[in-house]
Structure formats: structure tokens, C-alpha cells
Design a protein around this motif. Sequence first.
Motif, mmCIF file in Angstrom:
data_model
loop_
_atom_site.group_PDB
_atom_site.id
_atom_site.type_symbol
_atom_site.label_atom_id
_atom_site.label_comp_id
_atom_site.label_asym_id
_atom_site.label_seq_id
_atom_site.Cartn_x
_atom_site.Cartn_y
_atom_site.Cartn_z
ATOM 1 N N ILE A 283 0.814 -1.104 0.138
ATOM 2 C CA ILE A 283 -0.053 -0.027 -0.118
ATOM 3 C C ILE A 283 0.894 1.181 0.098
ATOM 4 O O ILE A 283 0.558 2.191 -1.025
ATOM 5 C CB ILE A 283 -1.082 -0.075 1.203
ATOM 6 C CG1 ILE A 283 -1.942 -1.175 1.070
ATOM 7 C CG2 ILE A 283 -1.722 1.291 1.253
ATOM 8 C CD1 ILE A 283 -2.883 -1.121 2.333
ATOM 9 N N ALA A 284 1.727 1.426 1.058
ATOM 10 C CA ALA A 284 2.553 2.498 1.162
ATOM 11 C C ALA A 284 3.308 2.905 -0.083
ATOM 12 O O ALA A 284 3.376 4.135 -0.403
ATOM 13 C CB ALA A 284 3.447 2.531 2.421
ATOM 14 N N LYS A 285 4.050 2.051 -0.596
ATOM 15 C CA LYS A 285 4.954 2.277 -1.952
ATOM 16 C C LYS A 285 3.741 2.741 -3.102
ATOM 17 O O LYS A 285 4.068 3.753 -3.928
ATOM 18 C CB LYS A 285 5.669 1.358 -2.379
ATOM 19 C CG LYS A 285 6.531 1.570 -3.663
ATOM 20 C CD LYS A 285 7.390 0.347 -4.048
ATOM 21 C CE LYS A 285 8.544 0.609 -5.244
ATOM 22 N NZ LYS A 285 7.508 1.180 -6.337
ATOM 23 N N SER A 286 2.805 2.042 -3.027
ATOM 24 C CA SER A 286 1.830 2.563 -4.236
ATOM 25 C C SER A 286 1.168 3.894 -4.007
ATOM 26 O O SER A 286 1.062 4.573 -4.954
ATOM 27 C CB SER A 286 0.450 1.368 -4.307
ATOM 28 O OG SER A 286 1.035 0.221 -4.321
ATOM 29 N N SER A 317 -2.527 5.623 8.404
ATOM 30 C CA SER A 317 -2.557 5.376 10.075
ATOM 31 C C SER A 317 -3.593 4.278 10.636
ATOM 32 O O SER A 317 -3.308 3.698 11.108
ATOM 33 C CB SER A 317 -2.694 6.684 10.972
ATOM 34 O OG SER A 317 -1.662 7.711 10.277
ATOM 35 N N ILE A 318 -4.691 4.391 9.733
ATOM 36 C CA ILE A 318 -5.739 3.465 10.160
ATOM 37 C C ILE A 318 -5.609 2.103 9.602
ATOM 38 O O ILE A 318 -5.637 1.066 10.110
ATOM 39 C CB ILE A 318 -7.175 3.919 9.516
ATOM 40 C CG1 ILE A 318 -7.536 5.291 10.162
ATOM 41 C CG2 ILE A 318 -8.371 2.940 9.812
ATOM 42 C CD1 ILE A 318 -8.596 6.120 9.554
ATOM 43 N N LEU A 319 -4.997 2.374 8.226
ATOM 44 C CA LEU A 319 -4.619 0.641 7.749
ATOM 45 C C LEU A 319 -3.608 -0.062 8.339
ATOM 46 O O LEU A 319 -3.495 -1.405 8.149
ATOM 47 C CB LEU A 319 -4.333 1.192 5.885
ATOM 48 C CG LEU A 319 -5.398 1.453 5.030
ATOM 49 C CD1 LEU A 319 -4.900 1.909 3.994
ATOM 50 C CD2 LEU A 319 -6.361 0.407 4.993
ATOM 51 N N GLY A 320 -2.642 0.708 9.110
ATOM 52 C CA GLY A 320 -1.495 -0.013 9.531
ATOM 53 C C GLY A 320 -1.831 -0.483 10.754
ATOM 54 O O GLY A 320 -0.941 -1.244 11.360
ATOM 55 N N LEU A 321 -2.997 0.050 11.534
ATOM 56 C CA LEU A 321 -3.095 -0.769 12.896
ATOM 57 C C LEU A 321 -3.493 -2.136 12.907
ATOM 58 O O LEU A 321 -2.672 -2.874 13.961
ATOM 59 C CB LEU A 321 -4.234 0.011 13.659
ATOM 60 C CG LEU A 321 -4.192 1.537 13.905
ATOM 61 C CD1 LEU A 321 -5.489 1.979 14.576
ATOM 62 C CD2 LEU A 321 -3.157 1.354 15.266
ATOM 63 N N ALA A 322 -4.276 -2.750 12.155
ATOM 64 C CA ALA A 322 -4.229 -3.981 12.227
ATOM 65 C C ALA A 322 -3.200 -4.921 12.176
ATOM 66 O O ALA A 322 -2.964 -5.945 13.127
ATOM 67 C CB ALA A 322 -5.560 -4.520 11.309
ATOM 68 N N ILE A 362 3.137 4.735 7.631
ATOM 69 C CA ILE A 362 2.146 5.826 7.499
ATOM 70 C C ILE A 362 2.792 7.408 7.210
ATOM 71 O O ILE A 362 2.160 8.321 7.038
ATOM 72 C CB ILE A 362 1.725 6.137 9.165
ATOM 73 C CG1 ILE A 362 2.614 6.617 10.130
ATOM 74 C CG2 ILE A 362 0.881 4.826 9.545
ATOM 75 C CD1 ILE A 362 1.940 7.070 11.434
ATOM 76 N N ASN A 363 4.105 7.313 6.905
ATOM 77 C CA ASN A 363 4.827 8.726 6.792
ATOM 78 C C ASN A 363 5.066 8.800 5.246
ATOM 79 O O ASN A 363 5.578 9.750 4.455
ATOM 80 C CB ASN A 363 6.184 8.837 7.414
ATOM 81 C CG ASN A 363 7.285 7.859 6.666
ATOM 82 O OD1 ASN A 363 7.066 7.179 5.908
ATOM 83 N ND2 ASN A 363 8.506 7.909 7.476
ATOM 84 N N ARG A 364 4.598 7.568 4.422
ATOM 85 C CA ARG A 364 4.764 7.587 2.913
ATOM 86 C C ARG A 364 4.268 8.908 2.222
ATOM 87 O O ARG A 364 4.952 9.361 1.267
ATOM 88 C CB ARG A 364 3.972 6.353 2.475
ATOM 89 C CG ARG A 364 4.680 5.053 2.786
ATOM 90 C CD ARG A 364 6.203 4.829 2.383
ATOM 91 N NE ARG A 364 7.255 5.381 3.295
ATOM 92 C CZ ARG A 364 8.306 5.644 2.975
ATOM 93 N NH1 ARG A 364 8.823 5.320 1.754
ATOM 94 N NH2 ARG A 364 9.398 6.151 4.001
ATOM 95 N N ALA A 365 3.022 9.393 2.360
ATOM 96 C CA ALA A 365 2.555 10.577 1.720
ATOM 97 C C ALA A 365 3.310 11.751 2.082
ATOM 98 O O ALA A 365 3.606 12.719 1.110
ATOM 99 C CB ALA A 365 0.870 11.006 2.265
ATOM 100 N N CYS A 366 3.926 11.828 3.494
ATOM 101 C CA CYS A 366 4.898 13.031 3.745
ATOM 102 C C CYS A 366 6.204 12.843 2.938
ATOM 103 O O CYS A 366 6.659 13.999 2.531
ATOM 104 C CB CYS A 366 5.119 13.123 5.332
ATOM 105 S SG CYS A 366 3.472 13.473 6.218
ATOM 106 N N VAL A 367 6.603 11.856 2.887
ATOM 107 C CA VAL A 367 7.669 11.462 2.179
ATOM 108 C C VAL A 367 7.776 11.823 0.607
ATOM 109 O O VAL A 367 8.566 12.389 0.050
ATOM 110 C CB VAL A 367 8.612 10.031 2.374
ATOM 111 C CG1 VAL A 367 9.608 9.882 1.446
ATOM 112 C CG2 VAL A 367 8.744 9.775 3.720
ATOM 113 N N ALA A 368 6.706 11.467 0.152
ATOM 114 C CA ALA A 368 6.384 11.951 -1.287
ATOM 115 C C ALA A 368 6.375 13.385 -1.663
ATOM 116 O O ALA A 368 6.727 13.666 -2.564
ATOM 117 C CB ALA A 368 5.156 11.210 -1.623
ATOM 118 N N ALA A 369 6.040 14.028 -0.529
ATOM 119 C CA ALA A 369 5.967 15.445 -0.743
ATOM 120 C C ALA A 369 7.094 16.393 -0.483
ATOM 121 O O ALA A 369 7.227 17.532 -1.085
ATOM 122 C CB ALA A 369 4.746 16.067 0.477
#
Length: 448
Positions: A283-286, A317-322, A362-369
Amino acid sequence: MRISIILPSFIKCLSRNKIIRNVLIVSSGTAGAQIISLLASPIITRLYTPESIGMLGSFMAIVAILLPIAALSYPIAIVLPKSHGDAIKVANNSLRIAIFFTIALTVMILLFQEKLINLIGMEGSSTLFIALSLPLAILINTLLAICTQWAIRHKLFVINAQAVVAQSLTLNGTKILFGLLALPLGKVLIVLTILGSLLQSIVLLLLMKLKKKEELKLPLNASFDSTLIKQYREFPFYRSPQGLLANLNQNIPVILLASLFGAASVGFYALCRTVLQLPVTLIAKSVNDVIYPQINQTSINNKPISTLIIRGTLWLSILGLAPLLLFIVVGPDLFSLVFGDTWQKAGEISQWLSVWFYFNFINRACVAAIPVLRLERFLLLNSLLNFILSSLGFYIGYNIFDNDVYAVAMYSLFGIIPQIIIISFVIFSAKKHDKQLLDYKESTGSSV
């Protein structure tokens, strides 16, 4: 309102969202590749010893550490140029730099033979094997990065997904085949992994060629353009050292485990990390591959970008909890059940390492920016902090407990601090960017 009414409306809303649709396309291909790997892993772990898998883990750790400096991170810049011709020149600059780097690396390996082999925990390997395989792996992975970024530039997410699936299917199939042929050796795993990356590059180039569109052609002749080298100089000055530090931080446990505890400990850690990387890769790389050009295009169009970043972070953050809770609660039992009793220690490591992976997820979107916001210097400094804290954590764990599991545990806990800093600072910078944009629009009388 009943769930039966809300759910179809929610799904319909998601399907209309271009970003989410592209993420799902990329995720579907990555999911297929990871499902193949997941199904193959219980067989592979019963055919290969922890020492053999540890040898591959040590080798790939060195590849990962050196890869950001092989082409000075210029492949990441392929997405940015407005001109098609400039993007081609950036790609060729990347390839030429990587060729020079691999030649220099080959010479260094031949000069410092035993020290390097001992460092990466591959005492059973010949110098010639390392001198040939390590530079080749770096060159092929640089080519793969160039092809991948070229596909991302043209939003060819389906093609990227197809190439990933083809690579995973071939690589895992051949690993099982050679294991059944009584060749369960670390060297075999290394060669197959290198060939897998080459196959993925070839598939990408072939699929783009089949599109028969002039703008998709990527002529690679290793030509050089010094003007573009200067234009995107923040990549070698900031992103490349940052990538080196980030990968060094991720792979320093492999180097330390190999030198302090042996190849078997590396094998346990390598399997644990492979399993924990599933949600990150899936998910995160995608998200990164899709949202990076989206944020860049939004910024070029002078529109606010903070909402994209915040929403992406919240969803992750939500997806990674489980998965996080799963590994913390039943990690050892899960690994023993799936991979065999020999691999229970990998499950013990997962109880701690999953915390680090959650924040890295959970930091993937921030790293992309970060490239869009031109925060390369901040990322470099943060990576330096990350390396210091994580290494300190591993050192404390080793000296206090003299145990490989607790050394990784302290490494993981210390390592989440820089991840939290990245998320906080990037969101702050994005909001500042949007405010400046709004102030400019208001002062000129135009709408945002």
C-alpha cells in the motif's frame, strides 16, 4: 441511513477519485506480487537454511545502502521536468553516473577483498563472485529505478504493476526450483535476485514499447547533459546522502547482526523484515508512486497540497493498525506456524520491529511531498538523526542484553522518533506553502 445504502455510495465515491483509483491499480499489481511471495515463503524457508537466507539478506543490504549514491538519486528527478527531452536526458545522466560508479566499486572490491567480505558476513564467498555480482546488482537496480520512474512520469501504473507481478512470479518460482534441485545456497539466491531485477526492467521497457507512443520511448545511450545536472543538484547534494543514510539506517542491523551474532541471526531478521514489508510494499509504496506526481502536478497548478498529504497520512495510520497489533500479539506463533518451528525467533523480532515499520508505513505521503516542497536538506538532517538514534539503540540493546532480539528492539524504538518528526514537519511545511499560495492569490486578485 442504513449501511446497505451508505456502503455502495462510499465505494462509488472512491471509484471516482483518480488518486485512489490509481493507488488501487498499483496496489493490485503489488498485491499480486506479494501474494506470490507470501505463498512461496513457507516453501522457501523449508528449502533454505537461515544461513543461506541471511547471506542473501547481507548482500541485498549492501546493495540497498549503495544504491542511492550509485546514480546520485537522479532517477527520482525523471518525474519532474516539464520537457520530454529533458526527462530523457535526466534518465541518461543517471545511467552514465551509475556505470562509472559500478566500475569504481569493482576496483574497490578487488583492492579491499577480505575486509568487505567479513563486513557483510559472506566469508564463504569468493572475491570474484562479490566483485562481479555486487556492481552488477547495483547497475541493474539503477536501470530498474530509471524504468520505473519513467513509467510513473507517464502514469503507466498498470504496466508497473504487471512488471512487478512477472518479476515476483519468476523469482519465487526459480528459488523453489533450485531449492528442490538440492542447490539451496546463498549464492544461488543472490544470482536469482539479480536476474529478477533485470527481468522486471526488460518487461517494463517491452510493455512501454508495445504502447507504440512516441512520448513513451526511453532511448538509453548514457549521454550526459551537465545543465540538467546543475538544475537538479539538490538530489546529489541532499537526496543522495539522505538516501544513503536512510538505507544505512534500515540495513545497519543486518551488518551488525552479521558481525556480532552470525548469518543465522541475519536470516531471522531478513525473513521478519520481508514479512513486515508486505503492507509497506503493498500500500505505502503504491501511495508514494501515485501521490508523488499528483502532489507535484497540484503544486505546478498553484493549488493547495496539504489536504492530499494529511488525508494520505490519516488513511495509512488506520490501515496499518491491524497488522501492527497482529504481530505484537501473536508474532512468534504466527511465524512458527507459517514458516516452520526453525523461524520462531523471526516472530520474536517482529513483535518489536513492527512498531518501527508502522511509523515508516504511515509517513509515505509526507515523504512523497518532500521533493515538491524542496525539503531535501531537512530530510538529510533527519536521516542523520535517524542513523544516530537507531545505531545508539542497537548499541544499547547489545551491550545491556547481549541478545539479538533485544538489540533489534531498541533499534526499533529509538528509530520511531525521526519518523514522527518527518510527519510533523512536512505537514507544517505544506500548510505554510498553502498559506503563502493563498496570500499570493489574494494579493493578485485571483482565485485558488
